[in-house]
Design a protein around this motif. Structure first.
Motif, mmCIF file in Angstrom:
data_model
loop_
_atom_site.group_PDB
_atom_site.id
_atom_site.type_symbol
_atom_site.label_atom_id
_atom_site.label_comp_id
_atom_site.label_asym_id
_atom_site.label_seq_id
_atom_site.Cartn_x
_atom_site.Cartn_y
_atom_site.Cartn_z
ATOM 1 N N UNK A 192 0.835 -1.194 0.000
ATOM 2 C CA UNK A 192 0.000 0.000 0.000
ATOM 3 C C UNK A 192 0.875 1.251 0.000
ATOM 4 N N UNK A 193 0.294 2.322 -0.518
ATOM 5 C CA UNK A 193 0.967 3.618 -0.536
ATOM 6 C C UNK A 193 0.286 4.548 0.459
ATOM 7 N N UNK A 194 0.931 5.669 0.743
ATOM 8 C CA UNK A 194 0.361 6.600 1.716
ATOM 9 C C UNK A 194 -1.005 7.090 1.251
ATOM 10 N N UNK A 252 4.304 6.769 -2.434
ATOM 11 C CA UNK A 252 5.407 6.021 -1.826
ATOM 12 C C UNK A 252 4.919 4.664 -1.317
ATOM 13 N N UNK A 253 5.514 3.604 -1.832
ATOM 14 C CA UNK A 253 5.233 2.269 -1.303
ATOM 15 C C UNK A 253 5.898 2.149 0.061
ATOM 16 N N UNK A 254 5.136 1.719 1.053
ATOM 17 C CA UNK A 254 5.649 1.606 2.407
ATOM 18 C C UNK A 254 5.978 0.145 2.696
ATOM 19 N N UNK A 255 7.250 -0.091 3.028
ATOM 20 C CA UNK A 255 7.742 -1.427 3.339
ATOM 21 C C UNK A 255 7.821 -1.610 4.856
ATOM 22 N N UNK A 256 7.576 -2.807 5.351
ATOM 23 C CA UNK A 256 7.777 -3.060 6.780
ATOM 24 C C UNK A 256 9.266 -3.236 7.086
ATOM 25 N N UNK A 294 1.344 -4.318 3.585
ATOM 26 C CA UNK A 294 0.173 -4.093 4.435
ATOM 27 C C UNK A 294 -1.128 -4.228 3.672
ATOM 28 N N UNK A 295 -1.048 -4.548 2.373
ATOM 29 C CA UNK A 295 -2.245 -4.624 1.536
ATOM 30 C C UNK A 295 -3.116 -5.825 1.832
ATOM 31 N N UNK A 296 -4.239 -5.914 1.129
ATOM 32 C CA UNK A 296 -5.226 -6.944 1.450
ATOM 33 C C UNK A 296 -4.838 -8.362 1.053
ATOM 34 N N UNK A 297 -3.870 -8.521 0.154
ATOM 35 C CA UNK A 297 -3.563 -9.862 -0.351
ATOM 36 C C UNK A 297 -2.112 -10.244 -0.086
ATOM 37 N N UNK A 298 -1.875 -11.542 -0.067
ATOM 38 C CA UNK A 298 -0.541 -12.092 0.092
ATOM 39 C C UNK A 298 -0.267 -13.063 -1.048
ATOM 40 N N UNK A 299 0.986 -13.136 -1.450
ATOM 41 C CA UNK A 299 1.395 -14.076 -2.489
ATOM 42 C C UNK A 299 1.442 -15.476 -1.890
ATOM 43 N N UNK A 300 0.677 -16.384 -2.474
ATOM 44 C CA UNK A 300 0.629 -17.763 -1.997
ATOM 45 C C UNK A 300 1.572 -18.642 -2.793
ATOM 46 N N UNK A 301 1.577 -18.456 -4.114
ATOM 47 C CA UNK A 301 2.447 -19.286 -4.948
ATOM 48 C C UNK A 301 2.723 -18.585 -6.261
ATOM 49 N N UNK A 312 -10.233 0.530 0.015
ATOM 50 C CA UNK A 312 -9.570 -0.372 0.958
ATOM 51 C C UNK A 312 -10.155 -1.780 0.902
ATOM 52 N N UNK A 313 -11.091 -1.996 -0.012
ATOM 53 C CA UNK A 313 -11.830 -3.259 -0.053
ATOM 54 C C UNK A 313 -10.943 -4.432 -0.457
ATOM 55 N N UNK A 314 -11.448 -5.611 -0.168
ATOM 56 C CA UNK A 314 -10.819 -6.867 -0.599
ATOM 57 C C UNK A 314 -11.943 -7.884 -0.733
ATOM 58 N N UNK A 315 -12.726 -7.737 -1.803
ATOM 59 C CA UNK A 315 -13.910 -8.576 -1.954
ATOM 60 C C UNK A 315 -13.596 -10.010 -2.368
ATOM 61 N N UNK A 316 -12.801 -10.238 -3.418
ATOM 62 C CA UNK A 316 -12.520 -11.636 -3.772
ATOM 63 C C UNK A 316 -11.629 -12.301 -2.712
#
Length: 583
Positions: free
Chosen positions: A60-62, A168-172, A228-235, A260-264
């Motif tokens: 996510x970005x600011x 700006x992409x925010x990295x942890x 921090x976004x709604x999805x994670x890379x699984x494979x 900010x949604x994450x419907x699927x």
């Protein structure tokens, strides 16, 4: 590869066509076709649009852009409050959303923003194309009483400052720098390019961090792609597909804001470069969304009555254009008369009429016609073979050995005006290139069309190992900052000035444009810059196409001109009774 992909799709989704006909498509999954494989999912290490389609689901970005109005809206943080400082700089104040957390449950803090800027500004990190947009930043001041509150301090005005900071992409920090290698590096020194070059020699941690961060594995191993976004890379199955899954602990899962949604529940990206395989996947109901569909394929498929029952075919104005990129570092094209002669050999109007009827508009320079500072006094360069022949003669080209190819002495060596024109595998790209090659032969210019896969072609352009190439560029609906594409300081690997265009007045205008906040004062600078590009002919400007989107009727969606023309995270499966199935 087409046969392999077709087999994989058929085996993996056996019986899917029958299931969809009965209203039983994969539960809460959206399947999206990509025409090429992403180069990686580390967002600041790639300018490839396909990579961004996925990274914006994970990171996510600011701030972000409204897909319809293109105005800034909150993202990880609030919209900025701007204050002009006594020294001429500006302060942009942000508050990170109090609910924002990382996948490990820890809060997103201003220290993560500071860390992300240090990553971007580290000269050894391969983020050269993005750095010019942040050159105005001097420092970041974190509120000692509130770790989510901070001010970005700039050295002076910059027309895209709010946009750039918001993007700006925010990295942890915990995931990308667990050892804290950058923690003690002063941001206010790293933000000074000259001082930054000294720091990388003095501070070994900057080098150590860059070596790790630039590792391609950071962009494709699921446990190393963290946002921090709604999805994670699984494979990631190379050459086949990438799977993203909605995070169970996504911080904004219960929020009402659409952006900010994450419907699927799942997003599956299928890599299908072959057009026939894509068409068959649509007919067999194996995919839900196709973005960036080639124009010729779109024209064919939208007229199929069967597909019209199950898919919407949508066009929207785009923020991109296509051109023939001319490498001025190649001695053959060093002279502007030669480049202008080549431009007169391209019948752009005929290309649009024959290949893109109703799907593109002609352009004459690097500014799209929709912008209010588009220089309408510059005439389109006419298709004129005799004019081209005269310009080549004036540039010193002659056929001295009667082999029907022009030649002249360059740097003490007799060279023929013979070169390769790189093309992508798309029929439109090849058709344009072949049309130019045929026209050029009439005046003694030998052009050989060389087809290359997108990834290989991009590598050739970045290394400068080319003379001319079919070329596409995408932009944002914001005022143009030409530094990345046209500044002499942005020749690869520092940026994407792949034409090797270098002009002192243009460089000066680029700086003045970037520092001029008032649109009326900026307009004449824009117009003069367009005149310089027009006279130098670093590209043969062709057309701006309409974007093409295919979406299953089982989905609810809102098309947008912002790539990829639909927000994947906001796609909804239509409820039963409206022509679709329950989510």
């Amino acid at each position: 590869m087409a046969a392999t992909l077709s087999t994989v799709l058929a085996c993996t989704n056996g019986g899917l066509k029958t299931d969809i006909a009965e209203g039983r498509a994969p539960a809460n999954e959206v399947r999206i076709v990509l025409k090429a494989e992403p180069l990686g999912l580390n967002p600041i290490l790639s300018v490839q649009s396909i990579s961004r389609y996925l990274t914006e689901q994970i990171f996510q970005t600011l701030n972000s852009q409204d897909p319809q109005t293109f105005e800034l809206r909150p993202g990880l943080a609030s919209l900025p409050e701007t204050v002009r400082l006594p020294d001429g700089g500006l302060s942009y104040h942000y508050e990170i959303d109090s609910a924002a957390t990382w996948p490990n449950g820890k809060p997103v803090l201003a220290s993560d923003v500071v860390f992300s800027l240090k990553v971007l500004l580290n000269p050894l990190v391969e983020a050269g194309p993005f750095r010019p947009y942040y050159s105005m930043i001097r420092d970041v001041a974190v509120d000692p009483e509130d770790p989510r509150s901070f001010d970005v301090i700039t050295r002076g005005p910059y027309l895209l400052a709010a946009q750039a900071i918001g993007d700006l992409y925010v990295y942890p920090e915990y995931a990308y720098d667990p050892e804290g290698l950058l923690r003690d590096v002063p941001l206010d020194e790293l933000s000074d390019p000259e001082r930054a070059d000294e720091l990388v020699k003095e501070i070994k941690e900057l080098r150590q961090f860059a070596e790790r961060f630039n590792d391609p594995a950071v962009g494709y191993e699921p446990d190393r792609v963290v946002g921090s976004g709604p999805y994670e890379l699984v494979s990631w199955e190379p050459g086949d597909r990438l799977r993203l899954r909605r995070r169970d602990n996504y911080w904004a899962r219960d929020r009402s804001e659409e952006w900010l949604a994450a419907y699927p529940q799942n997003l599956t990206f299928l890599i299908i470069p072959d057009n026939t395989t894509t068409a068959n996947a649509l007919r067999d109901h194996l995919v839900d969304v196709v973005v960036d569909m080639p124009i010729e394929q779109y024209q064919d498929l939208r007229d199929e009555e069967y597909l019209q029952q199950y898919y919407d075919f949508v066009t929207v104005p785009s923020f991109k254009y296509y051109s023939i990129l001319l490498n001025q570092a190649d001695p053959l094209l060093r002279d502007s008369l030669t480049r202008r002669a080549l431009a007169h050999l391209v019948d752009v109007d005929q290309i649009i009429t024959q290949l893109l009827p109703g799907l593109a508009e002609r352009i004459i320079g690097p500014v799209l016609p929709a912008k209010d500072y588009y220089n309408r006094e510059l005439p389109a360069i006419a298709y004129d073979v005799e004019k081209a022949r005269d310009l080549l003669r004036r540039a010193g080209w002659r056929d001295t050995n009667d082999n029907h190819i022009l030649d002249k002495v360059i740097d003490g060596e007799r060279r023929e005006l013979s070169f390769e024109l790189l093309s992508t595998p798309s029929p439109t790209s090849e058709a344009v290139a072949l049309e130019i090659a045929q026209s050029a032969r009439a005046v003694g210019v030998d052009i050989r069309v060389m087809r290359q896969e997108p990834r290989t072609l991009l590598q050739e352009l970045t290394t400068g190992n080319f003379t001319a190439s079919f070329y596409g560029q995408g932009f944002e609906p914001t005022p143009d900052d030409f530094s990345q594409v046209w500044s002499s300081t942005s020749v690869p690997p520092s940026g994407t000035n792949r034409a090797n265009f270098q002009n002192a007045e243009a460089d000066s205008l680029i700086v003045r444009i970037a520092r001029t906040i008032d649109p009326q004062s900026r307009a004449p600078l824009y117009r003069r810059f367009q005149e310089i590009i027009y006279d130098n002919q670093p590209m043969i400007f062709l057309y701006s196409p309409f974007d093409r989107l295919v979406v299953s009727k089982r989905l609810e969606y809102a098309p947008t001109s912002l790539a990829p023309n639909v927000n994947f995270n906001t796609l909804r499966i239509r409820p039963t009774g409206t022509g679709g199935e329950a989510q």
